[in-house]
Scaffold this active site. Structure first.
Site, short mmCIF file in Angstrom:
data_model
loop_
_atom_site.label_atom_id
_atom_site.label_comp_id
_atom_site.label_asym_id
_atom_site.label_seq_id
_atom_site.Cartn_x
_atom_site.Cartn_y
_atom_site.Cartn_z
N ALA A 185 -9.00 5.51 4.32
CA ALA A 185 -8.78 6.71 5.12
C ALA A 185 -10.03 7.56 5.28
O ALA A 185 -10.80 7.75 4.34
CB ALA A 185 -7.67 7.58 4.55
N GLY A 186 -10.19 8.04 6.48
CA GLY A 186 -11.21 9.05 6.76
C GLY A 186 -12.55 8.51 7.22
O GLY A 186 -13.43 9.28 7.59
N ASN B 50 -8.66 2.00 10.14
CA ASN B 50 -7.78 1.76 11.27
C ASN B 50 -8.27 2.54 12.49
O ASN B 50 -8.88 1.95 13.38
CB ASN B 50 -6.33 2.10 10.92
CG ASN B 50 -5.35 1.57 11.96
OD1 ASN B 50 -5.71 1.29 13.11
ND2 ASN B 50 -4.11 1.42 11.61
N SER B 51 -8.10 3.86 12.46
CA SER B 51 -8.45 4.65 13.66
C SER B 51 -9.90 4.46 14.08
O SER B 51 -10.19 4.43 15.28
CB SER B 51 -8.23 6.14 13.41
OG SER B 51 -6.97 6.35 12.87
N GLY C 111 -7.38 9.48 9.51
CA GLY C 111 -7.65 9.64 10.94
C GLY C 111 -8.70 10.69 11.27
O GLY C 111 -8.96 10.96 12.43
N LYS D 23 0.88 -1.17 0.00
CA LYS D 23 0.00 0.00 0.00
C LYS D 23 0.91 1.21 0.00
O LYS D 23 1.66 1.46 0.95
CB LYS D 23 -0.89 0.00 1.24
CG LYS D 23 -1.90 1.13 1.19
CD LYS D 23 -2.56 1.38 2.52
CE LYS D 23 -2.79 2.87 2.65
NZ LYS D 23 -3.17 3.26 3.99
#
Lengths: 253, 319
Positions: free
Chosen positions: A181-182, A203-204, A154, A93
């Site tokens: 993301a996001g 992830n976050s 994040g 990635k």
């Protein structure tokens, strides 16, 4: 579709491995969600996190190393080569960060690194924006998968530019795309799947939740719901009401 | 049962010795490096006894058993019972409410009242938390043991080398399955113009830090937490991040002297909870992660309970 460089995944959810309260909690998030891919950041933990790596390997899911935190094509290429040696995979990635605050991709560095890595036999998953021109150039550079952002890394804001993402999806219907993301909420993930994206990467949203395992499960259900809904061919949107009960059958009182 | 040998003179081993002495058992202590010093990760700790703050991310058992740490340490070394202050920068105020939601044992406060020296911000105070100076605590613990006739012998040993009951508290050197090193980096700053009366934690989405006041104008600034087993010196990036966050907390830290930079590995199991692992005549005390001073008293107590009465506490794993 869900075919990523010849690999068919059992599940459209990819999950990051950073920022959990403990590896045990991370493991519970993977088990609870059935996520098919684990992304792993290499940069700061270069090669010496053996204990942590063995926990990630024991998850039994496919590993997608990333070049998180790299600010130049050169740095990203070096990190990618290190990751290939460490994890014995051609998947990478590719992140080339262009701005320290927004963590948005540097399109020029990204393209340069993608060209180098694709020529070197890597199977590149580029972290990109919804920009169609850049997407086309990445495909020409040899990328067979794209990872457009939903919002800055994040930030948890969801799909910031839905129209742009729709256009990107429509412009390259045959290229597998992962929203990366996001995303902050399961509804964001369902939204992405309903729009026709092939997977989401989180992830976050999971690791920073009060109960990461429960949140991972919630995302897994949302991904599944969005996918089912997309395949069920949703009704069209109309600008006037259409009664679902036929007026004919109504009793005349 | 008088024939107990403790291997490892870090916080876990020394506290285990203290606990055994309290119960009338006179142990030997062996450590390949002798008395505590920069060779052991206990040396680099912050010394916060903050079970409620840690409880936001740690397993509940850590907060529950850590709550008794301050009073246990107070028998050995000076403990400052003055709470913890948690603050966030203005743009991260949402972090503060999230932390408040997930923590217990706090009340909201005006930082200007709690720490008049800091720029005024909204904060949370955890009044029942405490802190100590880890290096002083190790020295005081060592002196207390010596006063009862227990010296730290400089000798490399594994449990196989030693007869009788063995408490193996060597940390990562014990090489237990499932035990990993989690890298931590810290800075000691000398800033005699800044006065803090308690540890201050800055919540920050990227670089959360804490500052623990020590004697003579010193502050311990910590700490990174990286899934890495590298013992390399503090990286430039980590130093920049830690120092920038301290500067954001109070710009006067820009003028502080960098007294010391330290990096070491915290031994941890997968759940980051410490364990007493019973292997026949050997008790492994390990995996204290970032909770060495917070959890050593409870871990020692459960080891003592197991050895002397067979009681199996929740940190004890037979196998």
């Amino acid at each position: 579709m869900r075919d990523f460089y010849g690999v068919t995944l059992s599940n459209a959810m990819m999950l990051g491995t950073a920022g959990y309260p403990s590896p045990a909690v991370m493991e519970a998030a993977f088990r609870g969600s059935g996520a098919a891919v684990a992304t792993v950041s290499l940069r700061r933990e270069a090669g010496e996190g053996q204990g942590f790596w063995s926990i990630i390997r024991s998850l039994g899911v496919r590993i997608l190393p990333n070049t998180a935190g790299c600010h130049s094509a050169h740095e990203a290429v070096t990190t990618a080569r290190m990751a290939r040696d460490l994890f014995e995979t051609n998947w990478i990635k590719l992140e080339v960060i262009g701005h320290a605050d927004t963590l948005q991709p540097d399109p020029f560095g990204l393209l340069q690194a993608a060209e180098t890595l694709a020529a070197d036999g890597f199977e590149v998953f580029p972290y990109t924006t919804e920009d169609q021109v850049l997407a086309q150039r990445l495909i020409e550079a040899g990328c067979r998968v794209l990872m457009p952002w939903g919002a800055p890394i994040g930030s948890g804001m969801g799909l910031m530019n839905r129209q742009g993402l729709r256009m990107l999806r429509a412009a390259s219907p045959d290229v597998p795309m992962v929203i990366d993301a996001g995303l902050g909420l399961p509804s964001h993930a369902a939204d992405a799947m309903e729009m026709g994206f092939d997977a989401v990467l989180l992830n976050s949203a999971v690791s920073q939740a009060g109960d990461p395992a429960a949140m991972a499960r919630a995302f897994a259900l949302a991904v599944q719901a969005g996918e089912l809904a997309r395949d069920a061919d949703p009704m069209g949107v109309r600008d006037m009401a259409v009664p679902s009960t036929p007026l004919l059958g109504k009793a005349w009182l | 049962m008088t024939d107990v040998t403790i291997i490892g003179a870090g916080v876990a081993g020394l506290f285990a010795a203290h606990e055994l002495l309290r119960r009338g058992v006179h142990p030997r202590i062996l450590d390949r490096n002798g008395p505590p010093g920069p060779h052991g990760c206990s040396w680099w700790a912050g010394g916060m006894l903050a079970p409620w703050c840690e409880g936001v991310t740690a397993e509940p058992v850590v907060a529950r058993l850590g709550a008794g740490a301050a009073s246990a340490w107070a028998e050995i070394t000076p403990v400052t019972h003055n709470g913890t202050l948690v603050v966030a920068l203005d743009r991260d105020r949402a972090e503060l409410s999230r932390f408040a939601r997930r923590a217990t044992g706090h009340q909201s406060c005006d930082t200007a009242e709690a720490e008049p020296d800091l720029p005024r911000r909204q904060g949370l105070i955890f009044p029942d938390e405490a802190h100590l100076d880890p290096r002083r605590a190790l020295a005081d613990l060592q002196a207390k043991l010596a006063a009862q006739g227990v010296q730290i012998e400089t000798a490399a040993a594994t449990p196989e080398d030693v007869p009788g009951t063995v408490i193996d508290a060597r940390g990562l050197a014990a090489g237990l399955p499932g035990l990993r090193g989690v890298r931590g980096e810290m800075v000691v700053l000398h800033a005699p113009d800044i006065r803090l009366s308690r540890p201050v934690r800055l919540l920050h989405p990227r670089h959360p830090i804490y500052l623990v006041p020590r004697r003579d104008g010193l502050f311990m600034l910590g700490a990174t937490q990286l899934e890495s087993a590298s013992r390399a010196p503090v990286s430039a990036r980590s130093a920049l991040e830690l120092l920038s966050a301290a500067y954001a907390l109070d710009p006067r830290f820009a003028e502080a002297s960098v007294f010391e930079l330290g990096a070491d590995l915290r031994p941890a199991f997968a759940d980051n909870v410490p364990r007493v692992i019973v292997q026949g005549r050997v008790l492994q005390l390990n995996g204290l992660f970032r909770h060495g001073y917070l959890m050593a008293p409870a871990l020692a107590r459960q080891a003592g309970d197991y050895l002397l009465s067979g009681t199996k506490g929740e940190l004890v794993h037979e196998g």
